[in-house]
Every structure is written in structure tokens, then in C-alpha cells.
Write an enzyme that holds these catalytic residues in place. Structure first.
Site, short mmCIF file in Angstrom:
data_model
loop_
_atom_site.label_atom_id
_atom_site.label_comp_id
_atom_site.label_asym_id
_atom_site.label_seq_id
_atom_site.Cartn_x
_atom_site.Cartn_y
_atom_site.Cartn_z
CD GLU A 47 51.46 13.26 95.40
OE1 GLU A 47 51.97 14.35 95.73
OE2 GLU A 47 51.64 12.72 94.29
CG ASP A 51 47.75 16.51 100.74
OD1 ASP A 51 48.64 16.65 101.58
OD2 ASP A 51 47.09 17.48 100.29
CD GLU A 123 51.35 13.80 100.44
OE1 GLU A 123 51.50 14.84 101.09
OE2 GLU A 123 51.39 13.76 99.19
#
Length: 255
Positions: A47, A51, A123
Site C-alpha cells: 500500500e 500510493d 493501492e
């Protein structure tokens, strides 16, 4: 549905067969399902990577697509596109919600827990694609799934505290705020997280919530109150909005 079946479905959604299937397995696994295991077994590390990759992809596409927009307009549009509600909505539309692997402690959180998980999984999937197939494959996925939502009008939607604070910090210092979880209390099935919002390494807000993201949002809200962008109902006199440089000059002794 077992893990092998979940992986087969997510690969079909993504249009990519993973050479390293541990990546996609981790990307759809909530931390509650692997408590006591290495952090890489859940989506948390992916994640973080996804991102950043997604942010670069969206920023590049917006820069090329809207040459007439200034920095502020591009920032607001980007923030709206990569917001939690947008990512969770897109992930749900793709059918990813049925594929997330939860542990028993998280299954009772309902819609709130699912929305947060879907944002994180989206993400993480971007990060997994980037590591397994490269930037272009990750770019294709982001463009295919977020691209239909790219319209100037989405920037007019109500903005979250984290997004609003990012607008302020980008405008004043050309950097994004950071968030740090500084404490956790309560039972494992119903924890309370404490977070701080940092800019240039200095704390500008504190907050708590039932999830890490809720705590970060509360910290952003507190920062906006301190900066005068949100009125403090308990204060006798409203604070006029100030720049971060002005705020730091007034609070030189704070962490």
C-alpha cells in the site's frame, strides 16, 4: 472461496498473471488475517509503495491532459482522484470487495472497515503490479480504472480534512503532510489509534480514531483548526487563516 481462487479472480480483473504470486496474495490480505506474521504478508507495505506510484501516474496524466490548469487546480483534481472514497468506489466496482481476505477481528467492522480495506487494497494492487510487471502495467491499470473519473468537476466535491491540509501544505511549502501513529489503546477487536500530522518534521495536529486512517483524518482536522481554516466552536474568537510559516513562527517551542 479459497486463496487460490481469489488470486485467479483478481488476476482476471487486472489482466495480469503474476510471476510472483506472493505479491498479489499480500495485496488482497488485510493485516487482521495475518496477525503475528511478517508485515509483508499483508497489504501494508505494498500500500505504501502503490500510493507513491499511483500519485506519480495521476500527476503525470493530469499534467499532460490539462495544460491550461495551474498548480492549485491540478493539486485539487489529483487529491480528489486519489481520495479514499474514490479508490474504494473504484475497487468495489471492479469486484475486489469479495476477494479481500479478513481475519476474525475485522469481520465485524461492517461497511466502515470494508471501505478502508478497499482503498488500501487498490493501492497495494498498484504496488504489486509495479513490482511484478513494471511501471507501464501499473500505469495501464490506473488509467483504465481511474481514467473514466477524470473530469474537472470532481474537484468540486466536498474535500476531506487530509486532502484540504495537503492543499494548504502544497501551496505554502510545496510538500505533503506526513502522518504518524504514536499510540494505540483498547482491545484488539476495537482499538483506538492516536496520530499526529507533521509538516517539515514538525507537529501541527493530533487526533484519534477507530482506524489508522480515521486517526490521521482527525489529526488533519485538528491541524486545520489550528491554522484557522476550520472554526473552533469552543474558542471565544475565531482564528484568521494563516500560512504554515506564520504558524511555525508563532509556535517555535512546540515539537
Amino acid at each position: 472461496m479459497n486463496l487460490h481462487q481469489r488470486i485467479a479472480v483478481i488476476e482476471e480483473i487486472l489482466g495480469h498473471h503474476f510471476l510472483n504470486q506472493r505479491l498479489i496474495s499480500s495485496a488482497i490480505t488485510h493485516p487482521s488475517a495475518v496477525e503475528g506474521h511478517p508485515v509483508s504478508d499483508s497489504y501494508e507495505r505494498l500500500e505504501f509503495l502503490g500510493d507513491s506510484i499511483m500519485g506519480a501516474i495521476v500527476a503525470t496524466d493530469l499534467f499532460e491532459r490539462f495544460p491550461q490548469m495551474d498548480e492549485g487546480e491540478l493539486t485539487r483534481l489529483k487529491i480528489s482522484l486519489v481520495s479514499g472514497p474514490m479508490l474504494s468506489e473504484v475497487a468495489e466496482d471492479l469486484g475486489i470487495g469479495e476477494l479481500v481476505v479478513f481475519g476474525g477481528s475485522e469481520r465485524g467492522t461492517g461497511a466502515r472497515g470494508m471501505r478502508s480495506a478497499l482503498e488500501n487494497v487498490y493501492e497495494a494492487v498498484v504496488g504489486a503490479l509495479y513490482l511484478d510487471a513494471g511501471y507501464e502495467k501499473a500505469h495501464d491499470f490506473v488509467r483504465r480504472t481511474l481514467g473514466p473519473h477524470i473530469t474537472p468537476e470532481i474537484a468540486e466535491r466536498p474535500i476531506s480534512p487530509k486532502s484540504r491540509l495537503q492543499e494548504v501544505t502544497q501551496r505554502d511549502l510545496h510538500e505533503a503532510p506526513e502522518y504518524k501513529i504514536v499510540g494505540q489503546s483498547g482491545p484488539d477487536h476495537q482499538p483506538t489509534f492516536n496520530a499526529v500530522a507533521l509538516v517539515s518534521g514538525r507537529r501541527i495536529g493530533r487526533g484519534c480514531g477507530g482506524s489508522k486512517k480515521d486517526a490521521e483524518s482527525a489529526a488533519a482536522q485538528d491541524a486545520l483548526v489550528r491554522l484557522g481554516y476550520i472554526e473552533d466552536a469552543t474558542a471565544p474568537n475565531p482564528i484568521a487563516p494563516m500560512t504554515l510559516s506564520h504558524y511555525f513562527a508563532q509556535h517555535q517551542e512546540e515539537d
